[in-house]
Each structure stands twice: as structure tokens, then as C-alpha cells.
Design an enzyme around this catalytic site. Structure first.
Site, mmCIF file in Angstrom:
data_model
loop_
_atom_site.group_PDB
_atom_site.id
_atom_site.type_symbol
_atom_site.label_atom_id
_atom_site.label_comp_id
_atom_site.label_asym_id
_atom_site.label_seq_id
_atom_site.Cartn_x
_atom_site.Cartn_y
_atom_site.Cartn_z
ATOM 1 N N GLY A 1 46.035 49.461 42.103
ATOM 2 C CA GLY A 1 46.541 50.824 42.116
ATOM 3 C C GLY A 1 48.009 50.772 42.492
ATOM 4 O O GLY A 1 48.387 50.154 43.497
ATOM 5 N N ARG B 1 52.873 41.269 39.612
ATOM 6 C CA ARG B 1 52.435 42.160 38.533
ATOM 7 C C ARG B 1 53.660 42.899 37.991
ATOM 8 O O ARG B 1 54.442 43.444 38.771
ATOM 9 C CB ARG B 1 51.376 43.152 39.019
ATOM 10 N N GLN C 1 36.871 49.502 36.682
ATOM 11 C CA GLN C 1 37.331 50.201 37.883
ATOM 12 C C GLN C 1 36.682 51.578 38.030
ATOM 13 O O GLN C 1 36.525 52.083 39.137
ATOM 14 C CB GLN C 1 38.855 50.354 37.869
ATOM 15 N N ASP D 1 50.956 54.186 36.336
ATOM 16 C CA ASP D 1 51.592 53.042 36.992
ATOM 17 C C ASP D 1 53.102 53.060 36.815
ATOM 18 O O ASP D 1 53.821 52.462 37.612
ATOM 19 C CB ASP D 1 51.013 51.747 36.436
ATOM 20 N N LYS E 1 46.355 52.609 32.899
ATOM 21 C CA LYS E 1 45.310 51.655 32.554
ATOM 22 C C LYS E 1 44.933 51.744 31.073
ATOM 23 O O LYS E 1 44.859 52.822 30.504
ATOM 24 C CB LYS E 1 44.073 51.916 33.422
#
Length: 336
Positions: A48, A86, A191, A232, A243
Site C-alpha cells: 500500500g 519498488r 489482496q 499509487d 493495482k
């Protein structure tokens, strides 16, 4: 309501709820090792965008704990390691750079470690407040008691506070504005079925899990009144990375005339990103498709395409909910 926490800083250690084990096992990682936290970010043990940023900030601060010599060298090594974990979530870089600013301004001071930790705690506390303000602003999107569909996980497990999109749903449910929640399972890492369902169950909100490909049929059957998801990274023009599978939902909502909303803190807006074409999409290991929970479900020699995120064009987004306000198109975030 019993709302879980993704991470907590206590006794000079970061406590991470290992999300790869949920919902079957509640396991905690307790560490003051920045390398272990970097691995937790890469392995999605903490995930997250807001939670990643907070974890990275604490990790970078912890990198100089009990270090007397070569502090700057250690700090730079830790910064580079965490920076590489990431590539898509902008909050990661925000958290790291906020700690770096404090380091550069106070690196000769004896209480440097305490100052870095203090900034990490401020970032954490800011996120808690932002989550609450996002939820309050999100109430504006409800015109009636609604059946909501959401994707991935955007609750307390994804943030430092009570969540973004799922927090909007939680508060709306408390206000009598949500009747039911449809939860996309969110392949390949599930998720939705593992994390969002776990949180909704903890909070006592009625829900059911559906495969990602069921969303279209739910909409056709008139069982979805609106969709709320997280983000994100958001570009200046409103293009949004979230996502994988989010873009599908936006297209489906457009076809079925269903409102499609993004809920995210304003720190998710990347001031250096003009539009979605500039957002780097993280590619994951194909094992995330060929395996489920380490169990192989197809032949290993088969190739697989595994982007972690997709880009939803701004013109498909009905509104973007932040802690500041509900933004409507056309979007221009230059002054946010």
C-alpha cells in the site's frame, strides 16, 4: 470497530503485520534492521503506497541507529537500497526524501537519530490524519445508500491510519450510506480476497468476494452503484496508477454509466509527472501468476506477463478524493 494496523513504531523498532500470511495467520515482523524492512517492502509483507512510504522513512532513520563511524556512508547505502525496492508508489520516495532532508540539515548533531525518528513519526501521524480527512471528503460522493465495488486493498493495512478508499466505505457505512461491498479478489496476489475481506469482516461490514472478471456482470445486473479504489501515483493531469485491474473497472464503469472514484492522499500526486505515460510500471516475477501461495498451478516453462499496476486515464475518473477536497474533472494538480 476493530481496525487492524499495518505497522507501528515502538521501543525503537518497527512492528509490521506480515500481510503475505493473512488472513490465515496473523504474524508480526519486529525489527530495527533497514535491510529487513527493505525486504518486507519487496516481498509485499508491508504494502500500500502510504504504508510503504512510512515503512521506508522509519527504515532509513533506523539505518544509523547505534552507528558511530561512517554514518553518512551507511545512510547513503540505506537510502539507495530502500529507493530501489519498488518503483511505482511515489510515497516511497516522499518518505525517503523527507528523512534525507533532515539528515542533510542535521548530520553533525549528536541527536541526529532522534531527529530522524521524529520526522518518521510525523510522516506517520500526518497519514493518520489524512486518512480521516479523506473519509470525510469521500462522503460527498454518496447520493443514496449504495452498493460499492472496490479493488485491491485500501484499508488500514495499506496506510498508517484507517485507510483511503476502504476508509471512505467504512465511514459511509457508519453513516448509513453503504448497503453492501463487492470485493474484487485482485489477482494475482489476491489482496482483495485476503486483505480487504479480512478488514471488512473485522469491521462488521457486509460484503462478498468476486473474481475480477465478475465485476462486469455485477454491473450489468445493476448490483453496483459506484466504484471506489485507491492510487499509487497520480499525475498532474489526473491519470492514475493503481493495482492491475483498475483500468478494467474504469472502462466498465464508463460503459455502464457508474461513477468511478479514486481516493488517495495528496502526497500521491507526483508534481514531476505530467501524465500517465511518465509513470514507471513495476513488473513482478511471473511466479505470482504461475503459483498461488507457493503452490504451482501451471507449467513453470510457460511465459507470463505480470505488471503490478495499470494506468487509468483521467477522463474515466469521476472524481479524486484527497484529504484536501473532492476534485472533479478537468484535473490540474499543479497547485495542490
Amino acid at each position: 470497530m476493530n481496525i487492524p494496523r499495518a505497522l507501528e513504531f515502538k521501543d525503537d523498532k518497527l512492528i509490521i503485520l506480515n500481510q503475505t500470511k493473512l488472513p490465515l495467520i496473523e504474524e508480526y515482523i519486529i525489527t530495527d534492521d533497514y535491510e529487513r524492512i527493505a525486504l518486507a517492502i519487496e516481498r509485499l509483507e508491508v504494502r500500500g503506497a502510504p504504508a510503504i512510504g512510512i515503512a521506508a522513512a522509519y527504515a532509513l532513520a533506523l539505518s544509523i541507529k547505534n552507528i558511530d563511524d561512517n554514518i553518512e556512508e551507511t545512510f547513503i547505502k540505506a537510502y539507495n537500497r530502500l529507493y530501489s525496492t519498488r518503483p511505482t508508489a511515489v510515497n516511497l520516495f516522499y518518505g525517503l526524501n523527507e528523512i534525507k532532508k533532515v539528515f542533510e540539515n542535521h548530520k553533525s548533531e549528536k541527536n541526529l537519530y532522534s531527529l530522524l525518528i521524529k520526522r518518521g513519526e510525523e510522516i506517520h501521524n500526518d497519514d493518520i490524519k489524512m486518512c480521516d480527512d479523506i473519509a470525510k471528503n469521500g462522503l460527498k460522493v454518496f447520493k443514496k445508500k449504495s452498493r460499492v465495488l472496490t479493488h485491491c486493498n485500501t484499508g488500514a493495512l495499506a496506510t498508517g491510519g484507517n485507510g483511503t478508499a476502504l476508509n471512505v466505505i467504512r465511514l459511509a457505512y457508519e453513516k448509513g450510506l453503504v448497503e453492501f461491498v463487492h470485493v474484487d479478489e485482485t489477482r494475482p496476489l489476491l489482496q482483495g480476497s485476503r486483505l480487504t475481506a479480512w478488514e471488512l469482516n473485522k469491521m462488521g461490514i457486509p460484503f462478498s468476494i468476486n473474481t475480477d472478471s465478475t465485476a462486469a456482470f455485477l454491473m450489468k445486473e445493476g448490483k453496483v452503484d459506484l466504484v471506489i479504489v485507491g492510487a499509487d501515483r497520480i499525475a498532474l493531469n489526473g491519470d492514475t496508477a493503481n493495482k492491475i485491474g483498475t483500468y478494467n473497472l474504469a472502462v466498465l464503469c464508463h460503459y455502464h454509466n457508474i461513477p468511478f472514484y479514486i481516493a488517495a492522499p495528496s502526497s500521491t500526486i507526483d508534481k514531476n509527472c505530467v501524465n500517465g505515460s511518465y509513470i514507471k510500471i513495476e513488473m513482478r516475477n511471473k511466479n505470482e501468476i504461475t503459483h498461488i501461495n507457493n503452490y504451482q498451478i501451471t507449467l513453470q516453462e510457460f511465459d507470463a506477463y505480470c505488471p503490478a499496476f495499470d494506468i487509468t486515464p483521467a477522463e474515466l475518473i469521476t472524481g479524486i478524493i484527497t484529504e484536501k477536497e473532492l476534485y472533479l474533472p478537468p484535473y490540474n494538480f499543479n497547485n495542490v
